[in-house]
Design a protein around this motif. Structure first.
Motif, short mmCIF file in Angstrom:
data_model
loop_
_atom_site.label_atom_id
_atom_site.label_comp_id
_atom_site.label_asym_id
_atom_site.label_seq_id
_atom_site.Cartn_x
_atom_site.Cartn_y
_atom_site.Cartn_z
N ASP A 164 -7.29 -4.00 3.63
CA ASP A 164 -8.32 -3.31 2.86
C ASP A 164 -7.65 -2.39 1.84
N VAL A 165 -7.41 -2.94 0.66
CA VAL A 165 -6.72 -2.18 -0.38
C VAL A 165 -7.54 -0.95 -0.78
N GLY A 166 -8.88 -1.11 -0.75
CA GLY A 166 -9.75 0.02 -1.09
C GLY A 166 -9.46 1.21 -0.19
N SER A 167 -9.32 0.96 1.10
CA SER A 167 -9.03 2.05 2.04
C SER A 167 -7.68 2.67 1.72
N GLY A 168 -6.75 1.85 1.25
CA GLY A 168 -5.43 2.37 0.87
C GLY A 168 -5.55 3.37 -0.27
N TYR A 169 -6.39 3.04 -1.25
CA TYR A 169 -6.60 3.98 -2.36
C TYR A 169 -7.26 5.27 -1.86
N TYR A 170 -8.31 5.11 -1.04
CA TYR A 170 -9.02 6.29 -0.52
C TYR A 170 -8.06 7.17 0.28
N ALA A 171 -7.20 6.52 1.07
CA ALA A 171 -6.24 7.28 1.87
C ALA A 171 -5.23 7.99 0.97
N SER A 172 -4.82 7.31 -0.10
CA SER A 172 -3.81 7.92 -0.98
C SER A 172 -4.33 9.24 -1.55
N LYS A 173 -5.60 9.26 -1.92
CA LYS A 173 -6.17 10.47 -2.50
C LYS A 173 -6.37 11.55 -1.43
N THR A 174 -6.82 11.14 -0.25
CA THR A 174 -7.05 12.10 0.83
C THR A 174 -5.74 12.76 1.26
N LEU A 175 -4.75 11.92 1.54
CA LEU A 175 -3.48 12.44 2.05
C LEU A 175 -2.77 13.29 1.00
N ALA A 176 -2.90 12.91 -0.27
CA ALA A 176 -2.29 13.71 -1.34
C ALA A 176 -2.95 15.09 -1.41
N ILE A 205 0.84 -1.22 0.00
CA ILE A 205 0.00 0.00 0.00
C ILE A 205 0.86 1.25 0.00
N ASP A 206 1.89 1.23 0.82
CA ASP A 206 2.71 2.44 0.97
C ASP A 206 3.44 2.77 -0.33
N GLU A 207 4.14 1.74 -0.83
CA GLU A 207 4.98 1.97 -2.00
C GLU A 207 4.17 2.19 -3.29
N GLU A 208 3.07 1.44 -3.42
CA GLU A 208 2.37 1.47 -4.70
C GLU A 208 1.20 2.46 -4.75
N LEU A 209 0.68 2.84 -3.57
CA LEU A 209 -0.45 3.78 -3.58
C LEU A 209 -0.10 5.10 -2.89
N LEU A 210 0.28 5.01 -1.61
CA LEU A 210 0.44 6.25 -0.83
C LEU A 210 1.57 7.13 -1.37
N GLN A 211 2.74 6.55 -1.56
CA GLN A 211 3.89 7.37 -1.96
C GLN A 211 3.71 8.03 -3.34
N PRO A 212 3.31 7.27 -4.37
CA PRO A 212 3.13 7.95 -5.67
C PRO A 212 2.07 9.05 -5.61
N ALA A 213 1.00 8.80 -4.86
CA ALA A 213 -0.06 9.81 -4.79
C ALA A 213 0.44 11.05 -4.05
N ILE A 214 1.02 10.84 -2.88
CA ILE A 214 1.41 11.99 -2.04
C ILE A 214 2.64 12.68 -2.62
N GLN A 215 3.70 11.89 -2.85
CA GLN A 215 4.94 12.52 -3.33
C GLN A 215 4.80 13.04 -4.76
N GLY A 216 3.98 12.35 -5.55
CA GLY A 216 3.74 12.86 -6.91
C GLY A 216 3.10 14.25 -6.84
N THR A 217 2.17 14.42 -5.93
CA THR A 217 1.46 15.71 -5.81
C THR A 217 2.35 16.79 -5.20
N THR A 218 2.98 16.49 -4.07
CA THR A 218 3.83 17.51 -3.45
C THR A 218 5.04 17.79 -4.35
N GLY A 219 5.51 16.75 -5.01
CA GLY A 219 6.69 16.91 -5.88
C GLY A 219 6.42 17.91 -7.00
N ILE A 220 5.27 17.80 -7.63
CA ILE A 220 5.02 18.72 -8.74
C ILE A 220 4.80 20.14 -8.22
N LEU A 221 4.18 20.26 -7.05
CA LEU A 221 3.97 21.61 -6.50
C LEU A 221 5.31 22.25 -6.15
#
Ligand code: NDP
Length: 345
Positions: free
Chosen positions: A165-177, A94-110
């Motif tokens: 719960d992979v679904g929650s991982g996706y939801y969290a990735s979008k929220t935290l990003a 979850i961390d490597e494949e969902l959370l990090q790309p979502a969060i770091q991808g967003t903060t990285g571009i900003l």
């Protein structure tokens, strides 16, 4: 006319945004993870490529520090539309494949825009209703979600829960990003303004490359799996938007002064997957019979106690979006599915 950076240009939503941007005369640079992912789009939008209105840049790892620096330095961009983020459930970390790309991808571009692209006036981030909805409340009859609502997930709990719960991982990735994007704006007070769009389920005719029907984007598979008799309706989210309306929202949000530093729920409103079943049986009765599509309970869309809704008045007032009815989306999407099948996909 603006020069626009569109990240994840080969995705379902981005490909429709790309068409709209080009139709409006903008110049677009689309990022993809590898050169081969641009091949289909180069053919689809050949006239724009030939006239230098469309170019592509490879950004292979959006989590790498300064990943977007090179492309941002190479052009004088007016706006950035950031769509790239993982939306899939077949993952092992979850961390490597969902959370990090979502969060770091967003903060990285900003960060990159802030440091190296002073010409950018607006960044639009494709967030999600996943960052609005409180999943622990389920159908929450009577609740009307607004832009003031936030999914109450945390990074720590999501990591602890992991693959349970992979679904929650996706939801969290979008929220935290999205939260990280707003934190960035608060802390850095950049010269550009931010707009986040929070769409729920996005459906509509796929513009992106579809190598085979099983490789359709995740949300459209909800419809195709029923159309193909492969699965029963998948219930979970009770609100939706047509991909063409979402693309329009991105283009409008890019320019609207009123959308500066604003968050929008963008949705046509409630829907039920039973509507897909009913539509298919009404308009494709022979196919539905041949595929053995289960009719379930025609016309019974929602649980008796009801389901939550969304207040989309802000998006209508500020952006002037006119939402497409579900029948129009289904007509055009199923037609496209048939065409793709006829092409042997
Ligand atoms: P797609 O899977 O079709 O497109 C996703 C895009 O993001 C692709 O370009 C993909 O590149 C890129 N991407 C995925 N993972 C990564 C990664 N780890 N690093 C870099 N790029 C990555 O999805 P959609 O078009 O449906 O989704 C686009 C955006 O909209 C996402 O942010 C999603 O969360 C959001 N969204 C989608 C909804 C829907 O119902 N479709 C609903 C609400 C929000 P590649 O092809 O190389 O994998």
């Amino acid at each position: 006319m603006s020069t626009v950076l569109l990240t994840g240009a080969n995705g379902f939503i981005a490909a429709t945004i790309l068409r709209k941007l080009l139709e409006r005369g903008h110049t677009v640079v689309g990022t993809v993870r590898s050169e081969s992912k641009a091949t289909f789009l180069r053919e689809q939008f050949k006239a724009a490529v030939d006239s230098d209105k469309l170019k592509f840049a490879v950004v292979d790892d959006i989590t790498a520090p300064g990943a977007f620096d090179e492309v941002l330095r190479a052009y004088q961009f007016d706006a950035v539309l950031h769509t790239s983020s993982p939306f899939r459930y077949n993952i092992t970390d979850i961390d490597e494949e969902l959370l990090q790309p979502a969060i770091q991808g967003t903060t990285g571009i900003l960060h990159s825009v802030h440091r190296v692209a002073p010409s950018v006036k607006r960044v639009v981030v494709t967030s999600s209703f996943a960052s609005v909805v409180n999943r622990t409340k389920g159908t929450w009859p009577g609740k009307v979600y607004t832009e003031a609502d936030w999914n109450p997930v945390s990074y720590t709990t999501t990591r602890e829960e992991g693959l349970k719960d992979v679904g929650s991982g996706y939801y969290a990735s979008k929220t935290l990003a999205e939260q990280a994007a707003w934190d960035f704006v608060k802390e850095k007070n950049p010269s550009f303004t931010l707009t986040t769009l929070c769409p729920p389920m996005v459906y509509g005719p796929p513009e992106q490359e579809v190598p085979s029907m099983v490789k359709l984007n995740v949300s459209n598979l909800d419809i195709y799996d029923i159309f193909n008799g492969a699965s029963d309706p998948r219930y979970g989210v009770w609100v939706w938007i047509d991909v063409r309306d979402l693309a329009e929202a991105h283009v409008l949000a890019m320019d609207a002064a009123v959308a500066a530093n604003q968050r929008y729920i963008v949705s046509q409103g409630n829907f039920s997957p039973q509507m897909f079943v009913d539509y298919i049986w009404k308009h494709y009765p022979e196919r539905a019979a041949a595929k053995g599509i289960n009719k379930h309970t025609p016309g019974k869309y929602y649980p008796d106690e009801g389901v939550y809704g969304v207040d989309t008045s802000k998006s209508v007032k500020d952006l002037g979006i006119k939402y497409t009815p579900i029948e129009d989306m289904l007509r055009d999407t199923l037609k496209r599915f048939e065409d793709l099948e006829a092409e042997g996909k």
